[in-house]
Write a protein that holds these residues in place. Structure first.
Motif, PDB file in Angstrom:
ATOM      1  N   PHE A  78      40.031  69.435  22.970  1.00  0.00           N
ATOM      2  CA  PHE A  78      39.032  68.907  23.925  1.00  0.00           C
ATOM      3  C   PHE A  78      39.677  67.964  24.950  1.00  0.00           C
ATOM      4  N   PHE A  84      34.737  70.480  28.953  1.00  0.00           N
ATOM      5  CA  PHE A  84      34.072  71.111  27.803  1.00  0.00           C
ATOM      6  C   PHE A  84      32.566  70.786  27.821  1.00  0.00           C
ATOM      7  N   SER A 120      39.188  74.864  20.958  1.00  0.00           N
ATOM      8  CA  SER A 120      38.127  73.904  21.290  1.00  0.00           C
ATOM      9  C   SER A 120      36.925  74.654  21.856  1.00  0.00           C
ATOM     10  N   ILE A 121      37.202  75.641  22.719  1.00  0.00           N
ATOM     11  CA  ILE A 121      36.110  76.431  23.305  1.00  0.00           C
ATOM     12  C   ILE A 121      35.387  77.218  22.203  1.00  0.00           C
ATOM     13  N   LEU A 124      33.244  74.914  20.206  1.00  0.00           N
ATOM     14  CA  LEU A 124      32.082  74.529  21.021  1.00  0.00           C
ATOM     15  C   LEU A 124      31.009  75.629  20.971  1.00  0.00           C
TER      16      LEU A 124
END
Ligand SMILES: C[S@@+](CC[C@H](N)C(=O)[O-])C[C@H]1O[C@@H](n2cnc3c(N)ncnc32)[C@H](O)[C@@H]1O
Length: 275
Positions: A78, A84, A120-121, A124
Motif C-alpha cells: 500500500f 489505493f 495490495s490491490i 483490497l
C-alpha cells in the motif's frame, strides 16, 4: 582492486541498453557496491573480474545478472496509500459499472518488484469487493528482473517488509507465519499473474489494461525513454482508463496524451481526447 573506468562505462551502457536505466558517473558507488555483492555470489575476486567475465564467454549468463543487480526494487505494501484509496472509492466502482459482467477489468502493475503492489490491490479487492466473481478482475504484475519476480511469486515476506505499509488486520487475515517470515495465502496469490516484461523493449506489445500502476520506475529513465514508455502505455490503456505514477513522476514528456485528475488525496492520469 579498483574498477577501471572502461568497466564502469561498460556496465553503464549495458544497463541503459537493456533496461533504460540511467547510471551517471555519480552512480559509480552504486555500481561498485551492487556488483561487489554479485562478485561474492559468483566467487569472483572483484567487480573488475565480473565485468571481464561478462565481456567474454560468460556474457549470456552474466549480463542479465549485472542488469538485475542494478535495478532498485524498493517497494512496500500500500505504498503512498492514497492511490489505493482512490481505487477502492472511485476507480474500481466506476469501471465495474461501465463494463458488462463478462468483460474482466484488467489491472497492470507494470514494475511490480517483489509483488507488494499487485498483492495490495488483490487484498483490497478481496476486502472491499468480496462478492466479485473470480475472473471479474484480472491483475497482472510484471518486472524486468526475473529473480525479483521469483520472490513475488513466492509471496514470502520478512517481518520488516510486513511492517512496511501492511495494516495489522490484513496481516492477520491473509498471512501465515512461516518461521520468522510471513507467507501470503494462496487465494490472494492466485489473483495475480506474474510475467517478465521489459518496458523498454521496442518490439514487445504492452498488455491492454483498464488501470495501470507504473510507479517509481520512470524516475530511473531519461526523458526520451519516459516519453516512449508513456506513449505505449497510452496506446494500451482503455480510453476511460486510469494511469497511476509515483509521487515524483509526471507525464510531462508526453504533454498532450494524458490529463491530470485529482481523486481524493491523489493525482492520476487519464487519456486525453481518447479516440
Ligand atoms: C522502485 S521499484 C517500484 C516498485 C513498485 N512499483 C512501487 O512503486 O513500490 C522499480 C522496479 O522497476 C523495475 N524496472 C526497472 N527497469 C525496468 C524495465 N526496463 N522494465 C520493467 N521493469 C523495470 C525494477 O526491477 C524494480 O523492481
Amino acid at each position: 582492486m579498483i574498477t577501471s573506468s572502461a568497466s564502469l562505462d561498460y556496465v553503464r551502457e549495458l544497463v541503459y541498453q537493456r533496461a533504460g536505466i540511467v547510471l551517471g558517473v555519480d552512480k559509480n558507488y552504486l555500481i561498485e557496491a551492487r556488483l561487489a555483492t554479485l562478485a561474492r555470489e559468483l566467487k569472483l575476486a572483484s567487480v573488475e573480474e565480473v565485468v571481464t567475465a561478462a565481456r567474454g564467454e560468460q556474457a549470456r549468463k552474466l549480463n542479465p545478472r549485472i542488469v538485475e543487480a542494478l535495478t532498485t526494487n524498493e517497494t512496500t505494501f500500500f505504498r503512498d496509500v492514497h492511490p489505493f484509496n482512490a481505487l477502492r472509492d472511485h476507480v474500481i466502482p466506476g469501471l465495474l459499472a461501465a463494463r458488462s459482467a463478462t468483460e474482466p477489468l484488467r489491472i497492470w502493475s507494470a514494475a511490480c518488484s517483489t509483488g507488494q503492489e499487485p498483492y495490495s490491490i488483490a487484498m483490497l479487492l478481496k476486502t472491499h469487493f468480496p462478492s466479485l466473481p473470480s475472473g471479474r478482475v484480472k491483475i497482472l504484475g510484471t518486472d524486468v528482473a526475473e529473480s525479483i519476480l521469483a520472490r513475488a511469486r513466492e509471496a514470502r515476506y520478512r517481518q520488516l517488509e510486513i511492517n512496511r505499509g501492511l495494516p495489522a488486520a490484513l496481516m492477520v487475515k491473509f498471512f501465515e507465519r512461516d518461521g520468522t517470515d510471513w507467507t501470503l495465502e494462496s487465494g490472494i496469490r492466485s489473483m495475480v499473474e506474474f510475467n517478465q516484461f521489459n518496458l523498454v523493449t521496442p518490439s514487445t506489445p504492452f498488455p491492454q489494461a483498464d488501470i495501470v500502476f507504473l510507479r517509481n520506475v520512470l524516475i530511473y529513465f531519461d526523458e526520451a525513454t519516459r516519453g516512449g514508455v508513456l506513449r505505449r502505455v497510452r496506446a494500451a490503456l482503455a480510453p476511460d482508463g486510469y494511469l497511476f505514477l509515483g509521487c515524483a513522476e509526471t507525464t510531462a514528456s508526453v504533454p498532450d496524451m494524458f490529463e491530470r485528475v485529482h481523486i481524493g488525496s491523489t493525482v492520476c492520469h487519464r487519456p486525453r481526447n481518447p479516440a
